[in-house]
Design a protein around this motif. Sequence first.
Motif, PDB file in Angstrom:
ATOM      1  N   ARG A 165       0.691  -1.409   0.254  1.00  0.00           N
ATOM      2  CA  ARG A 165       0.575   0.289   0.345  1.00  0.00           C
ATOM      3  C   ARG A 165       0.897   1.117   0.436  1.00  0.00           C
ATOM      4  O   ARG A 165       1.781   1.746   1.237  1.00  0.00           O
ATOM      5  N   HIS A 166       0.942   1.995  -0.341  1.00  0.00           N
ATOM      6  CA  HIS A 166       1.420   3.439  -0.845  1.00  0.00           C
ATOM      7  C   HIS A 166       0.630   4.359   0.192  1.00  0.00           C
ATOM      8  O   HIS A 166      -0.817   4.299  -0.142  1.00  0.00           O
ATOM      9  N   VAL A 167       1.616   5.050   0.525  1.00  0.00           N
ATOM     10  CA  VAL A 167       1.493   5.924   1.865  1.00  0.00           C
ATOM     11  C   VAL A 167       1.698   6.796   1.072  1.00  0.00           C
ATOM     12  O   VAL A 167       3.148   7.627   1.317  1.00  0.00           O
ATOM     13  N   PRO A 168       1.201   8.484   1.003  1.00  0.00           N
ATOM     14  CA  PRO A 168       1.380   9.503   0.272  1.00  0.00           C
ATOM     15  C   PRO A 168       2.721  11.007   1.270  1.00  0.00           C
ATOM     16  O   PRO A 168       1.532  10.175   2.846  1.00  0.00           O
ATOM     17  N   ALA A 180       1.747  10.367   5.501  1.00  0.00           N
ATOM     18  CA  ALA A 180       3.550   9.886   6.514  1.00  0.00           C
ATOM     19  C   ALA A 180       3.054  10.685   7.944  1.00  0.00           C
ATOM     20  O   ALA A 180       4.010  12.114   7.904  1.00  0.00           O
ATOM     21  N   ARG A 181       2.881  10.389   8.876  1.00  0.00           N
ATOM     22  CA  ARG A 181       2.266  11.343  10.273  1.00  0.00           C
ATOM     23  C   ARG A 181       3.430  10.708  11.441  1.00  0.00           C
ATOM     24  O   ARG A 181       3.248  11.161  11.825  1.00  0.00           O
ATOM     25  N   LYS A 182       4.243   9.603  11.533  1.00  0.00           N
ATOM     26  CA  LYS A 182       4.826   8.607  11.860  1.00  0.00           C
ATOM     27  C   LYS A 182       6.483   9.016  11.592  1.00  0.00           C
ATOM     28  O   LYS A 182       6.480   8.357  10.407  1.00  0.00           O
ATOM     29  N   VAL A 183       7.347   8.617  12.245  1.00  0.00           N
ATOM     30  CA  VAL A 183       8.472   8.543  11.475  1.00  0.00           C
ATOM     31  C   VAL A 183       8.658   6.617  12.088  1.00  0.00           C
ATOM     32  O   VAL A 183       8.343   6.284  13.142  1.00  0.00           O
ATOM     33  N   TYR A 184       8.882   5.967  10.670  1.00  0.00           N
ATOM     34  CA  TYR A 184       9.425   4.286  10.922  1.00  0.00           C
ATOM     35  C   TYR A 184      10.354   4.444  10.594  1.00  0.00           C
ATOM     36  O   TYR A 184      11.276   5.492   9.988  1.00  0.00           O
ATOM     37  N   THR A 185      11.048   3.082  10.655  1.00  0.00           N
ATOM     38  CA  THR A 185      12.567   2.071  10.509  1.00  0.00           C
ATOM     39  C   THR A 185      12.210   1.557   9.409  1.00  0.00           C
ATOM     40  O   THR A 185      11.386   0.449   9.266  1.00  0.00           O
ATOM     41  N   CYS A 186      12.974   1.370   7.728  1.00  0.00           N
ATOM     42  CA  CYS A 186      13.294   0.909   7.432  1.00  0.00           C
ATOM     43  C   CYS A 186      13.513  -0.249   7.263  1.00  0.00           C
ATOM     44  O   CYS A 186      14.957  -0.703   7.524  1.00  0.00           O
ATOM     45  N   PRO A 187      13.044  -1.565   6.911  1.00  0.00           N
ATOM     46  CA  PRO A 187      13.654  -2.796   7.227  1.00  0.00           C
ATOM     47  C   PRO A 187      14.586  -3.072   6.202  1.00  0.00           C
ATOM     48  O   PRO A 187      15.970  -4.089   6.043  1.00  0.00           O
ATOM     49  N   VAL A 206       3.901  -3.078   3.682  1.00  0.00           N
ATOM     50  CA  VAL A 206       4.218  -4.143   2.783  1.00  0.00           C
ATOM     51  C   VAL A 206       3.314  -4.612   3.991  1.00  0.00           C
ATOM     52  O   VAL A 206       3.925  -5.382   5.258  1.00  0.00           O
ATOM     53  N   TRP A 207       2.807  -6.144   3.753  1.00  0.00           N
ATOM     54  CA  TRP A 207       2.620  -7.064   5.076  1.00  0.00           C
ATOM     55  C   TRP A 207       1.930  -8.124   3.605  1.00  0.00           C
ATOM     56  O   TRP A 207       1.514  -8.741   3.334  1.00  0.00           O
ATOM     57  N   ARG A 208       2.697  -9.986   4.733  1.00  0.00           N
ATOM     58  CA  ARG A 208       2.341 -10.805   3.479  1.00  0.00           C
ATOM     59  C   ARG A 208       0.309 -11.509   3.163  1.00  0.00           C
ATOM     60  O   ARG A 208       0.010 -10.956   4.222  1.00  0.00           O
ATOM     61  N   THR A 209       0.423 -11.629   2.602  1.00  0.00           N
ATOM     62  CA  THR A 209      -0.895 -12.094   1.747  1.00  0.00           C
ATOM     63  C   THR A 209      -0.459 -13.630   2.357  1.00  0.00           C
ATOM     64  O   THR A 209      -1.969 -13.555   2.544  1.00  0.00           O
ATOM     65  N   ASP A 210       0.476 -14.369   2.397  1.00  0.00           N
ATOM     66  CA  ASP A 210      -0.031 -15.932   3.059  1.00  0.00           C
ATOM     67  C   ASP A 210       0.638 -16.232   4.306  1.00  0.00           C
ATOM     68  O   ASP A 210       1.242 -17.097   4.520  1.00  0.00           O
ATOM     69  N   ALA A 211       0.124 -15.192   5.441  1.00  0.00           N
ATOM     70  CA  ALA A 211       0.598 -15.512   6.545  1.00  0.00           C
ATOM     71  C   ALA A 211       0.371 -17.077   7.320  1.00  0.00           C
ATOM     72  O   ALA A 211      -0.270 -16.646   7.238  1.00  0.00           O
ATOM     73  N   ARG A 252       2.860  -5.860   9.484  1.00  0.00           N
ATOM     74  CA  ARG A 252       3.307  -5.567   8.467  1.00  0.00           C
ATOM     75  C   ARG A 252       4.512  -4.612   8.749  1.00  0.00           C
ATOM     76  O   ARG A 252       4.847  -3.831   9.662  1.00  0.00           O
ATOM     77  N   ARG A 253       5.342  -4.162   8.011  1.00  0.00           N
ATOM     78  CA  ARG A 253       6.644  -2.446   7.648  1.00  0.00           C
ATOM     79  C   ARG A 253       6.006  -1.427   7.030  1.00  0.00           C
ATOM     80  O   ARG A 253       6.082  -1.733   5.118  1.00  0.00           O
ATOM     81  N   HIS A 254       6.930  -0.611   7.395  1.00  0.00           N
ATOM     82  CA  HIS A 254       7.188   0.255   6.433  1.00  0.00           C
ATOM     83  C   HIS A 254       8.387   0.864   5.316  1.00  0.00           C
ATOM     84  O   HIS A 254       9.816   0.949   5.906  1.00  0.00           O
ATOM     85  N   TRP A 255       8.493   1.041   4.430  1.00  0.00           N
ATOM     86  CA  TRP A 255       9.458   0.944   3.456  1.00  0.00           C
ATOM     87  C   TRP A 255       9.647   1.918   2.723  1.00  0.00           C
ATOM     88  O   TRP A 255       8.632   2.391   2.578  1.00  0.00           O
ATOM     89  N   HIS A 256      10.837   2.061   2.359  1.00  0.00           N
ATOM     90  CA  HIS A 256      11.243   3.651   1.518  1.00  0.00           C
ATOM     91  C   HIS A 256      10.821   2.929   0.265  1.00  0.00           C
ATOM     92  O   HIS A 256      10.834   1.678   0.132  1.00  0.00           O
ATOM     93  N   GLN A 257      10.599   3.173  -1.015  1.00  0.00           N
ATOM     94  CA  GLN A 257       9.637   2.621  -1.917  1.00  0.00           C
ATOM     95  C   GLN A 257      11.163   2.338  -2.729  1.00  0.00           C
ATOM     96  O   GLN A 257      11.093   1.017  -3.398  1.00  0.00           O
ATOM     97  N   LYS A 258      12.359   3.162  -3.015  1.00  0.00           N
ATOM     98  CA  LYS A 258      13.374   2.827  -3.800  1.00  0.00           C
ATOM     99  C   LYS A 258      14.028   1.453  -2.836  1.00  0.00           C
ATOM    100  O   LYS A 258      14.004   0.374  -3.683  1.00  0.00           O
TER     101      LYS A 258
END
Length: 111
Positions: free
Chosen positions: A55-58, A62-69, A84-89, A100-106
């Motif tokens: 899911r894209h977060v514009p 983006a209202r909080k600070v996250y650490t990119c894994p 990002v989170w798994r479909t087949d957990a 779920r985890r928050h990633w830089h797009q790149k």
Amino acid sequence: MAPSRPRRTGRSSQSGHGKAGPSKWQRQLPGGDISRILDPAPRIERDAEGEWHVRHVPASGARKVYTCPGCGRSIPVGVAHVVVWRTDALFGDRRAVEERRHWHQKCWRGR
């Protein structure tokens, strides 16, 4: 002389935020609320490790600070990124959303 009592304004008791009823932070929803992560609908991406909801977060969302894994650096407030989170957990959808985890797009594209 009788002790003075606080003046009543005629309004019912409120939770201190100026509106009738509990604030959004005080409300308890049965089973938790995962609608924020499910709306707007995420796209599904596939790779060697499986299928992922992405899911894209514009920047405005983006209202909080996250650490990119991916890189270990922070994603500051106001920076567009993906969640990002798994479909087949293994333990079901609720657990997948909790992990779920928050990633830089790149970083997500280059993993």
